[in-house]
Scaffold this active site. Structure first.
Site, PDB file in Angstrom:
ATOM      1  N   GLY A  71       1.425   0.310   0.876  1.00 25.11           N
ATOM      2  CA  GLY A  71       1.736  -1.086   1.159  1.00 25.11           C
ATOM      3  C   GLY A  71       2.335  -1.784  -0.052  1.00 25.11           C
ATOM      4  CG  ASN A 154      -6.025  -9.292   0.344  1.00 23.07           C
ATOM      5  OD1 ASN A 154      -5.037 -10.018   0.448  1.00 23.07           O
ATOM      6  ND2 ASN A 154      -6.596  -9.027  -0.807  1.00 23.07           N
ATOM      7  CD  GLN A 182      -7.051  -6.450   4.947  1.00 25.07           C
ATOM      8  OE1 GLN A 182      -7.888  -5.907   5.664  1.00 25.07           O
ATOM      9  NE2 GLN A 182      -6.808  -6.024   3.716  1.00 25.07           N
ATOM     10  CB  ALA A 203      -1.170   4.900   6.682  1.00 21.83           C
ATOM     11  CG  HIS A 204      -5.164   2.815   2.378  1.00 22.53           C
ATOM     12  ND1 HIS A 204      -6.240   2.066   1.959  1.00 22.53           N
ATOM     13  CD2 HIS A 204      -4.092   2.316   1.730  1.00 22.53           C
ATOM     14  CE1 HIS A 204      -5.831   1.171   1.075  1.00 22.53           C
ATOM     15  NE2 HIS A 204      -4.532   1.296   0.919  1.00 22.53           N
ATOM     16  CB  THR A 240      11.128  15.577  -1.206  1.00 24.23           C
ATOM     17  OG1 THR A 240      12.236  16.049  -1.975  1.00 24.23           O
ATOM     18  CG2 THR A 240      10.806  16.553  -0.091  1.00 24.23           C
ATOM     19  CB  CYS A 328      -7.275  -5.715  -6.937  1.00 29.14           C
ATOM     20  SG  CYS A 328      -6.380  -5.222  -5.475  1.00 29.14           S
TER      21      CYS A 328
END
Ligand SMILES: *Cc1c(COP(=O)(O)O)cnc(C)c1O
Length: 384
Positions: A71, A154, A182, A203-204, A240, A328
């Protein structure tokens, strides 16, 4: 000791069904999609499949989906990419953001100011941390390079009126980005209905793997690439591609669409019971963020005269994983910058607690937490 996880806004566990999809992609379809041979072709077709799946769920075209590493990277590409392009194309040099944005947006905007000569204008927020469309309209000018307003906060869970802000920006011809990292697990993400030009996901935060994100880039929105190299991701993000992570993200996002309603019903019930218990049983507490326009799994509070970092450590010792404000900055006994921006006085800004539930949370867990908290708060207040 069995620790009860109540920090789903920081990150979520990987859905085992998603892991099952990823493993063969690491083991067998490990090819580089840019290669000409069969291994390359197989990887390329998995990549195309994942991109189509994301595009269907976002209601956009596949070529409007750019895979990134998280993100944070999506926010970086959106802000830096759109701001630098807007200056090159039309000499615009202002970036509009509310001060309650995630650091991924805030610090990128600050760097645009300190290093690249942009001016950052902070949009006002109300007592719930929400941005009002008319405040965006008031600040728009030919100098505006980009507007960025987070979909959901968040730390305090409030969400913003993104479609209304989007239509104002669209009318003014100014690119509009929303950090939906979020919100991704909980809010509608039809990008056409939202009227956004750029939208960040990670994604997490929705039971997908870490190390993968996406940026929706509406056709016609010009970005200067942040990471240069090969021509992957339509020239916007060289490297890649990690097919296992990309397919894992697409699978997790599909599950959000399929199971989102059930997940929201489940988490809302638990969250409401938690909020009710805390507000009833503890003196000198306030719910932070909007009471209704908030994420369904998100409870956040300010406690008067409480060192929330100490509280979080004591909860950890009793087997509960929660967070103080934003993950954080754990460990540092600082006032919450979000609560300060909302106008909370210093008696309150160190007492920010965030409790976020998920698909695996149960009502007995919430009851155990609600029964423990009042005593701990009293203890911390004694010590402070
Ligand atoms: C978690 C989060 C981010 C950062 O996402 P990562 O995938 O961890 O880099 C950015 N913005 C918001 C609102 C978040 O909640």
């Amino acid at each position: 000791m069995n620790v009860i996880y109540l920090d789903y806004a920081a990150t979520t566990p990987l859905d085992s069904r998603v892991l099952d999809i990823m493993v063969p992609l690491y083991r067998e379809k490990f090819g580089n999609p840019s290669s000409v041979h069969l291994y390359g072709q197989r990887a390329e077709s998995e990549l195309a499949r994942a991109r189509r799946s994301m595009a269907e769920d976002l209601n956009c075209a596949p070529e409007e989906v750019i895979f990134t590493s998280c993100g944070t990277e999506s926010d970086n590409l959106a802000l830096r990419g759109a701001a630098l392009a807007a200056r090159q194309d039309r000499g615009a040099d202002q970036v509009l953001i509310p001060s309650v944005e995630h650091h991924a947006v805030l610090h990128t905007a600050e760097q645009l100011e300190s290093l690249h000569g942009f001016e950052v204008i902070h949009l006002p927020v109300d007592e719930y941390g929400q941005t009002h469309p008319e405040d965006v309209a008031n600040q728009l000018s030919p100098r505006t390079a980009l507007v960025s307003v987070m979909y959901a906060n968040n730390e305090i869970g409030s969400y913003n009126p993104i479609p209304e802000i989007g239509s104002i920006c669209r009318e003014a011809g100014v690119p509009f980005h929303t950090d939906a990292v979020q919100a991704g697990a909980h809010r509608p993400l039809d990008v056409r209905a939202l009227g956004v030009d750029l939208l960040s996901l990670g994604a997490h935060k929705f039971y997908g793997p870490k190390g993968i994100g996406a940026l929706y880039v509406r056709t016609g929105t010009r970005l200067v690439p942040v990471q240069t190299g090969g021509s992957q991701e339509f020239g916007l993000r060289a490297a890649t591609e990690n097919i296992a992570l990309i397919s894992g993200m697409a699978a997790a996002f599909r599950l959000v669409q399929e199971e989102g309603h059930h997940r929201r019903t489940h988490t809302r019930k638990l969250r409401d019971s938690l909020i009710k218990a805390v507000l009833e049983m503890i003196p000198d507490v306030r719910l932070t963020g909007h009471p209704d326009h908030r994420l369904p799994n998100h409870a956040s509070f300010a406690f008067r005269d409480v060192d929330a970092n100490l509280l979080v450590s004591m909860l950890d010792a009793r087997g509960f994983a929660v967070s103080s404000g934003s993950a954080c900055k754990t460990g540092r006994p600082e006032p919450s910058r979000i609560l300060s921006a909302l106008g909370f006085s210093s008696a309150w800004t160190r007492g920010s607690l965030r409790v976020t539930v998920g698909v695996d949370t149960t009502l007995p867990e919430i009851e155990r937490f609600s029964n423990l908290l009042p005593g701990l708060i009293a203890e911390v207040r004694e010590l402070s």
